[in-house]
Design an enzyme around this catalytic site. Structure first.
Site, PDB file in Angstrom:
ATOM      1  N   GLY A   1       0.798  -1.222   0.000  1.00  0.00           N
ATOM      2  CA  GLY A   1       0.000   0.000   0.000  1.00  0.00           C
ATOM      3  C   GLY A   1       0.825   1.263   0.000  1.00  0.00           C
ATOM      4  O   GLY A   1       0.277   2.365  -0.110  1.00  0.00           O
TER       5      GLY A   1
ATOM      6  N   GLU B   1      -4.821  -1.577   6.659  1.00  0.00           N
ATOM      7  CA  GLU B   1      -5.950  -2.069   5.858  1.00  0.00           C
ATOM      8  C   GLU B   1      -6.429  -1.046   4.836  1.00  0.00           C
ATOM      9  O   GLU B   1      -6.835  -1.401   3.730  1.00  0.00           O
ATOM     10  CB  GLU B   1      -7.113  -2.481   6.771  1.00  0.00           C
ATOM     11  CG  GLU B   1      -7.720  -1.340   7.576  1.00  0.00           C
ATOM     12  CD  GLU B   1      -8.991  -1.736   8.301  1.00  0.00           C
ATOM     13  OE1 GLU B   1      -9.605  -0.870   8.935  1.00  0.00           O
ATOM     14  OE2 GLU B   1      -9.368  -2.922   8.223  1.00  0.00           O
TER      15      GLU B   1
ATOM     16  N   ALA C   1       9.045  -4.267   0.256  1.00  0.00           N
ATOM     17  CA  ALA C   1       9.053  -2.799   0.298  1.00  0.00           C
ATOM     18  C   ALA C   1       8.559  -2.262   1.631  1.00  0.00           C
ATOM     19  O   ALA C   1       8.503  -1.051   1.820  1.00  0.00           O
ATOM     20  CB  ALA C   1       8.185  -2.246  -0.839  1.00  0.00           C
TER      21      ALA C   1
ATOM     22  N   SER D   1      16.032  -0.934  -0.573  1.00  0.00           N
ATOM     23  CA  SER D   1      16.835  -0.242   0.424  1.00  0.00           C
ATOM     24  C   SER D   1      16.934   1.234   0.061  1.00  0.00           C
ATOM     25  O   SER D   1      16.214   1.718  -0.823  1.00  0.00           O
ATOM     26  CB  SER D   1      18.222  -0.884   0.530  1.00  0.00           C
ATOM     27  OG  SER D   1      18.912  -0.370   1.659  1.00  0.00           O
TER      28      SER D   1
ATOM     29  N   LYS E   1      20.184   6.214   2.475  1.00  0.00           N
ATOM     30  CA  LYS E   1      20.448   6.566   3.871  1.00  0.00           C
ATOM     31  C   LYS E   1      21.142   5.429   4.632  1.00  0.00           C
ATOM     32  O   LYS E   1      21.589   5.623   5.769  1.00  0.00           O
ATOM     33  CB  LYS E   1      19.143   6.952   4.558  1.00  0.00           C
ATOM     34  CG  LYS E   1      18.540   8.242   4.009  1.00  0.00           C
ATOM     35  CD  LYS E   1      17.190   8.543   4.605  1.00  0.00           C
ATOM     36  CE  LYS E   1      16.660   9.886   4.096  1.00  0.00           C
ATOM     37  NZ  LYS E   1      16.489   9.928   2.639  1.00  0.00           N
TER      38      LYS E   1
ATOM     39  N   LYS F   1      18.425  -0.076   7.990  1.00  0.00           N
ATOM     40  CA  LYS F   1      18.320  -0.547   6.606  1.00  0.00           C
ATOM     41  C   LYS F   1      19.633  -1.205   6.161  1.00  0.00           C
ATOM     42  O   LYS F   1      19.619  -2.174   5.400  1.00  0.00           O
ATOM     43  CB  LYS F   1      17.962   0.606   5.664  1.00  0.00           C
ATOM     44  CG  LYS F   1      16.536   1.121   5.827  1.00  0.00           C
ATOM     45  CD  LYS F   1      15.496   0.058   5.530  1.00  0.00           C
ATOM     46  CE  LYS F   1      15.345  -0.205   4.046  1.00  0.00           C
ATOM     47  NZ  LYS F   1      14.252  -1.160   3.757  1.00  0.00           N
TER      48      LYS F   1
ATOM     49  N   ASN G   1      15.680   9.412  -2.855  1.00  0.00           N
ATOM     50  CA  ASN G   1      14.312   9.893  -2.660  1.00  0.00           C
ATOM     51  C   ASN G   1      13.497   9.747  -3.937  1.00  0.00           C
ATOM     52  O   ASN G   1      14.030   9.886  -5.041  1.00  0.00           O
ATOM     53  CB  ASN G   1      14.336  11.368  -2.255  1.00  0.00           C
ATOM     54  CG  ASN G   1      15.070  11.590  -0.956  1.00  0.00           C
ATOM     55  OD1 ASN G   1      14.508  11.474   0.117  1.00  0.00           O
ATOM     56  ND2 ASN G   1      16.358  11.910  -1.046  1.00  0.00           N
TER      57      ASN G   1
ATOM     58  N   THR H   1      16.177  22.749   5.976  1.00  0.00           N
ATOM     59  CA  THR H   1      17.020  22.523   7.151  1.00  0.00           C
ATOM     60  C   THR H   1      18.387  23.196   7.035  1.00  0.00           C
ATOM     61  O   THR H   1      18.931  23.656   8.031  1.00  0.00           O
ATOM     62  CB  THR H   1      17.208  21.020   7.398  1.00  0.00           C
ATOM     63  OG1 THR H   1      17.681  20.407   6.191  1.00  0.00           O
ATOM     64  CG2 THR H   1      15.902  20.362   7.781  1.00  0.00           C
TER      65      THR H   1
ATOM     66  N   GLU I   1      19.559  13.513  10.278  1.00  0.00           N
ATOM     67  CA  GLU I   1      19.672  13.957   8.890  1.00  0.00           C
ATOM     68  C   GLU I   1      21.117  14.187   8.480  1.00  0.00           C
ATOM     69  O   GLU I   1      21.971  14.522   9.296  1.00  0.00           O
ATOM     70  CB  GLU I   1      18.882  15.257   8.678  1.00  0.00           C
ATOM     71  CG  GLU I   1      17.407  15.054   8.471  1.00  0.00           C
ATOM     72  CD  GLU I   1      16.729  16.328   8.019  1.00  0.00           C
ATOM     73  OE1 GLU I   1      15.799  16.232   7.204  1.00  0.00           O
ATOM     74  OE2 GLU I   1      17.111  17.409   8.479  1.00  0.00           O
TER      75      GLU I   1
END
Length: 608
Positions: A289, A315, A362, A405, A408, A420, A445, A470, A541
């Site tokens: 999903g 769900e 995933a 993966s 990051k 990960k 990304n 940031t 980050e």
């Protein structure tokens, strides 16, 4: 009733026209001195003339066409119908033994063709004129079309025919120097892309249409960057592979988005090898999903699997992707399953029941700041969950296991990235344990995925700003969800077992530049209309993402956008002991310490 009325009116008009043509052809043939016997012959031949032409006109659908959209196809249909009618009329007259002078057939054919064609042309323009009058109160927008090619010509023609009262074309833009100052469809080509700002200012352009569906995305990006500061509405067409020939229409235009600016050229896949491992197979997708998982499901269904198992713990998201795919492919081959990768017993039940041949993993916790404040949740889902589903795939005889993966995971500074990388090591060890082929695919990304920066910027723009960045130097790699998913399928076909495949992410993008471009594409000016606020790095980050560690080598593969980086060998027994140690952790610091023992390059950018 309206449709039948117009068709009946056209039939009646054609009958009157053909009667006039029949006798006028006699007048032309005999220069006005018509003998009575020829008038009598033509009167007797008239029913055959009418039947012959009306049958052919009807057979060419000239009474059921929408004449508002008439074009060259309709001209061809008129010519074919009139030619067929003339031939049929001639044959009928020979059969009944009442032949007219041969020149009569030719004159009748020419007059009928011209009359029928002219009548349809007048009808076409009468409808257009009526529609334009109905919209006479609309404001006319000056439009500049970028691209003096086929798509630009079609767009210009449609504007002149159907949108003349709402849009006015001031000219074309094209980089082909041989086209400069020429006319196309009565509209002048005014310059190249570098002239766009000058032309917009000179002609007061309010809308720019980029009609170049087949060019490389680098060209589109350059044009968008030129147009973005001009405060015009910028519309573009989808890529050429998304268009059918008859769909280059105004209705297919969409406002230029940041996705258009960051999009890349179309991917060329080795469909044969992808078909081999997916067609007719049972495929399971965990996290079905999610953004990537759902797109993988769409791509898999195009390869006609025997069965697709949509597995996820939420769900609502599983319901949505199941509904979407069921509408297109039916429900016979699609099975929704609500299950969590954290529950090994539940997974064994699912694998035992469906026996998947191929598994795409995933499912993951991916939100960096959230995982920083609850590292054990990241470990349970990303590490234990991966181990559970990879183990189930091996025990129940799956042929291939492909894990998604992230960049990051490379020299991680976050809990999410560290977990990960541990998951990558788990999958690598599993490849030496079971006959299943285990593959990892690592990328950055994806545009529009849940939790990514672009949806955040859109919400901030809708609220009037500010956009939060940031750090001014922060960069990220981006690719589209379909591109990433297609390359995952391709990597799954290429893997021999134990590899980490890296997707070519292109050039990194500065988040500050991304914010400025999004503001400009929304019709505003950065800092003047919408401020940008620097908030500082959040816990976990990085300023720069990486796709390779210093200890990993990389090599090319058969696909230009996929590279291979084999992981270092991992002692399976040692890794199992370290992962088991997580269960004895009493606080977050102990979880961090175990992650650092497994991954020496993990350096948190804050103190827990």
């Amino acid at each position: 009733m309206r449709r039948y009325f117009l068709s009946g009116l056209l039939v009646l008009a054609d009958i009157v026209l053909l009667v006039m043509v029949a006798f006028f052809s006699l007048y032309i043939r005999f220069d006005g001195n018509i003998e009575y016997k020829y008038i009598e012959q033509m009167t007797n031949a008239l029913p055959f003339l009418l039947c012959a032409y009306l049958i052919m006109l009807g057979g060419s659908h000239l009474y059921t066409r929408i004449w508002r959209y008439a074009g060259m196809r309709e001209v061809g249909a008129v010519l074919r119908a009139a030619t067929g009618g003339a031939v049929l009329f001639y044959i009928c007259m020979q059969i009944i033994g009442n032949p007219l002078p041969r020149s009569i057939y030719i004159i009748t054919y020419l007059l009928a063709t011209g009359g029928i064609g002219l009548g349809r042309l007048l009808l076409h323009y009468a409808i257009l004129r009526f529609r334009q009058c109905a919209r006479s109160d609309c404001e006319t927008i000056p439009v500049l079309i970028v691209g003096a090619g086929d798509a630009g010509a079609v767009i210009a023609r449609e504007i002149s025919q159907f949108h003349k009262k709402s849009r006015k074309i001031v000219g074309f833009i094209d980089d082909d120097l041989q086209k400069q100052n020429h006319l196309m469809g009565g509209v002048r080509i005014l310059g190249t892309r570098t002239d766009i700002p000058r032309i917009v200012h000179t002609h007061g352009v309010k809308e720019i249409i980029i009609a170049m569906p087949s060019v490389r995305h680098a060209v589109i990006r350059d044009i968008i960057e030129i147009c973005a500061p001009l405060k015009c509405q910028i519309n573009t067409l989808p890529g050429v592979y998304q268009l059918l020939d008859h769909e280059v229409l105004i209705s297919r235009l969409h406002p230029v988005s940041i996705e258009d600016l960051l999009a890349r050229d179309e991917i060329h896949l080795d469909t044969t090898h992808i078909q081999e491992y997916l067609t007719g197979k049972v495929v399971l997708v965990s996290g079905a999903g999610g953004s990537i998982g759902s797109e993988i499901c769409r791509q898999v269904m195009r390869r006609k699997p025997k069965q697709l198992i949509l597995m996820g713990h939420g769900e609502n998201s599983i319901y949505l992707i199941h509904q979407e795919l069921s509408q297109e492919y039916g429900t016979a081959h699609i099975v929704p399953v609500i299950a969590s990768v954290r529950d090994l017993n539940q997974l064994e039940g699912v694998f035992g029941q469906y026996r998947p041949d191929v598994v795409f993993h995933a499912a993951a916790h991916k939100h960096v700041p959230l995982m920083e404040i609850q590292p054990m949740a990241a470990v349970v889902n990303n590490v234990f969950g991966t181990r559970n589903i990879a183990k189930a795939a091996g025990q129940y005889g799956a042929e291939r296991f492909i894990m998604i993966s992230t960049d990051k995971a490379v020299n991680p500074t976050s809990v999410m990235g560290a977990t990960k990388q541990v998951a990558e090591k788990v999958v690598h060890v599993m490849n030496d344990t079971y006959p299943t082929t285990y593959i990892t695919v690592r990328f950055g990304n994806v545009l529009g995925s849940r939790g990514s920066v672009i949806p955040l910027f859109r919400r901030q723009l809708a609220a009037g700003g500010p956009l939060t960045v940031t750090d001014p130097e922060m960069t990220r790699y981006f690719m589209t969800i379909p591109e990433a998913s297609q390359l995952v399928l391709q990597a799954g076909a290429m893997g021999k077992g134990g590899e980490v495949f890296l997707l070519d992410m292109g050039e990194p993008v500065k988040i500050m530049d991304l914010a400025r471009n999004m503001i400009r594409l929304s019709g505003y000016e950065p800092e003047q209309d919408i401020p940008i606020q620097i908030t500082g790095l959040r816990p976990g980050e990085k300023l720069y993402e990486e796709l390779l560690t210093a200890g990993e080598g990389t090599s090319k593969t058969a696909h230009t956008k996929i590279f291979e980086a084999p992981l270092e060998q991992v002692d399976g027994t040692w890794l199992k002991e370290k992962i088991s140690a997580f269960m004895d952790c009493r606080n977050d610091m102990e979880v961090i310490h175990i992650l650092q023992e497994i991954i020496p390059t993990y350096h948190p950018n804050h103190n827990v």
